[in-house]
Design an enzyme around this catalytic site. Structure first.
Site, PDB file in Angstrom:
ATOM      1  N   LYS A 168       5.375 -10.895   3.770  1.00 24.27           N
ATOM      2  CA  LYS A 168       3.978 -11.239   3.474  1.00 24.27           C
ATOM      3  C   LYS A 168       3.848 -11.466   1.976  1.00 24.27           C
ATOM      4  O   LYS A 168       4.486 -10.752   1.186  1.00 24.27           O
ATOM      5  CB  LYS A 168       3.013 -10.121   3.911  1.00 24.27           C
ATOM      6  CG  LYS A 168       1.555 -10.453   3.588  1.00 24.27           C
ATOM      7  CD  LYS A 168       0.575  -9.480   4.219  1.00 24.27           C
ATOM      8  CE  LYS A 168       0.392  -8.206   3.441  1.00 24.27           C
ATOM      9  NZ  LYS A 168      -0.066  -8.370   2.041  1.00 24.27           N
ATOM     10  N   ASP A 174       6.157  -6.531   2.710  1.00 29.56           N
ATOM     11  CA  ASP A 174       5.167  -7.056   1.768  1.00 29.56           C
ATOM     12  C   ASP A 174       5.853  -7.258   0.413  1.00 29.56           C
ATOM     13  O   ASP A 174       6.377  -6.306  -0.172  1.00 29.56           O
ATOM     14  CB  ASP A 174       4.048  -6.003   1.640  1.00 29.56           C
ATOM     15  CG  ASP A 174       2.723  -6.595   1.252  1.00 29.56           C
ATOM     16  OD1 ASP A 174       2.635  -7.820   1.102  1.00 29.56           O
ATOM     17  OD2 ASP A 174       1.763  -5.806   1.127  1.00 29.56           O
ATOM     18  N   GLU A 194      -8.506 -10.270   4.054  1.00 22.69           N
ATOM     19  CA  GLU A 194      -8.903  -8.897   3.689  1.00 22.69           C
ATOM     20  C   GLU A 194     -10.266  -8.893   3.004  1.00 22.69           C
ATOM     21  O   GLU A 194     -10.490  -9.608   2.019  1.00 22.69           O
ATOM     22  CB  GLU A 194      -7.832  -8.276   2.768  1.00 22.69           C
ATOM     23  CG  GLU A 194      -8.202  -6.855   2.325  1.00 22.69           C
ATOM     24  CD  GLU A 194      -7.049  -6.061   1.747  1.00 22.69           C
ATOM     25  OE1 GLU A 194      -5.898  -6.564   1.741  1.00 22.69           O
ATOM     26  OE2 GLU A 194      -7.289  -4.923   1.300  1.00 22.69           O
ATOM     27  N   SER A 228       0.844  -1.204   0.000  1.00 21.77           N
ATOM     28  CA  SER A 228       0.000   0.000   0.000  1.00 21.77           C
ATOM     29  C   SER A 228       0.873   1.246   0.000  1.00 21.77           C
ATOM     30  O   SER A 228       0.385   2.357  -0.237  1.00 21.77           O
ATOM     31  CB  SER A 228      -0.927   0.001   1.226  1.00 21.77           C
ATOM     32  OG  SER A 228      -0.211  -0.311   2.403  1.00 21.77           O
TER      33      SER A 228
HETATM   34  O1  KIV Z   1      -0.345  -3.494   1.660  1.00 23.99           O
HETATM   35  C1  KIV Z   1      -1.020  -3.475   2.697  1.00 23.99           C
HETATM   36  O2  KIV Z   1      -1.110  -2.450   3.406  1.00 23.99           O
HETATM   37  C2  KIV Z   1      -1.715  -4.694   3.070  1.00 23.99           C
HETATM   38  C3  KIV Z   1      -2.626  -4.639   4.253  1.00 23.99           C
HETATM   39  C4  KIV Z   1      -3.851  -3.912   3.892  1.00 23.99           C
HETATM   40  C5  KIV Z   1      -2.909  -5.975   4.806  1.00 23.99           C
HETATM   41  O3  KIV Z   1      -1.564  -5.683   2.439  1.00 23.99           O
END
Ligand code: KIV
Length: 270
Positions: free
Chosen positions: A112, A82, A180, A44
């Site tokens: 993640k 992520d 989500e 994000s």
């Molecule tokens: O990228 C992100 O912020 C996410 C969260 C919303 C779980 O994947």
């Protein structure tokens, strides 16, 4: 001593796991100081900080740079990087090297991965190599071009598939699972069926933990999804402060005497 994935898991069923995103050192420090368990350097990043309108353009280098800034600022929370779109899943070697950069160069404690049938074996391989993996099912924004941003798991078949994938990722060794934008009753069922903690965003109150994008939580975003609660009004406050600065400079009120320094000896130098 930083939180380990085991420490996070040990809260399962005992007390809610707290998770927020952060993308820079200042925010990460504040989040960590407030005792949040997990800091996610989410992709994000693309929407919140980098000005893209989706997460698709986010690169490994950008994620490494922002994760490193977060890691430098954090003492206690578990830092999760992520994995950006196409940095994993198509080639195991590249996936593992990219995840390795998150841990070796950027200091992340875990990664993640937006999960699917194609990430089960990859999750297992990464875990074997010592890379803790947080799985992610439901709305997976990297699939925006296929699915949009719609709620997922809304039919019996889709919910059953999600549960099956959740089980497969647990068996593959994922240490937790983000759910989500899925119906609260589906998230509750998956939470009951798994031993690893589920962390919900738009997935109701029965997950083992909750996550929000920090910009949404503090009220910095110009738009938020329906499942977000804003716990502050930072956008309004920042805007007012910036306007007040502009007014003070334009009126000559800033800088005042206390903001300036005069070197007496230099008076009359020229
Ligand atoms: O990228 C992100 O912020 C996410 C969260 C919303 C779980 O994947």
């Amino acid at each position: 001593m930083p939180t380990t994935v085991r420490a996070v898991q040990s809260k399962t069923g005992e007390e809610p796991i707290t998770m927020l995103t952060a993308y820079d050192a200042v925010t990460a420090e504040l989040v960590d100081e407030q005792g949040i368990d997990v800091i996610l350097v989410g992709d994000s990043l693309g929407n919140t900080v980098l000005g893209y309108d989706s997460t698709i353009p986010v690169t490994v280098d950008q994620t490494v740079s922002h994760t490193a800034a977060v890691s430098r600022a954090v003492d206690d929370a578990l830092v999760v990087a992520d994995m950006p779109f196409l940095s994993y899943g198509h080639d195991d070697r590249a996936s593992i090297e990219n995840a390795g950069r998150m841990m070796k160069e950027a200091g992340a404690n875990a990664v993640k991965i937006e999960s699917g049938p194609h990430t089960v074996e990859l999750t297992e391989r990464m875990v074997q190599l010592g890379i803790p993996v947080m799985a992610h099912l439901g709305l997976t924004p990297q699939r925006v071009n296929q699915l949009g941003y719609a709620r997922q798991g809304t039919t019996e078949e889709a919910a059953a598939d999600m549960l099956e994938l959740a089980r497969e990722h647990e068996e593959a060794g994922a240490f937790s699972l983000v759910l989500e934008h899925v119906p609260a009753n589906v998230a509750r069922l998956i939470t009951e069926e798994l031993d690893i903690p589920t962390i919900g965003i738009g997935a109701g109150p029965d997950c083992d933990g909750q996550v929000l994008v920090v910009d949404d939580a503090v009220g910095l975003s110009d738009w938020t999804p329906s499942f977000v609660r804003e716990f502050g009004k930072l956008r309004e406050q920042m805007s007012e402060a910036i306007g007040a600065y502009r007014d003070a400079v334009e009126s000559g009120e800033f800088p005042a005497e206390e903001h300036s320094h005069v070197e007496e000896d230099l008076d009359g130098l020229y």
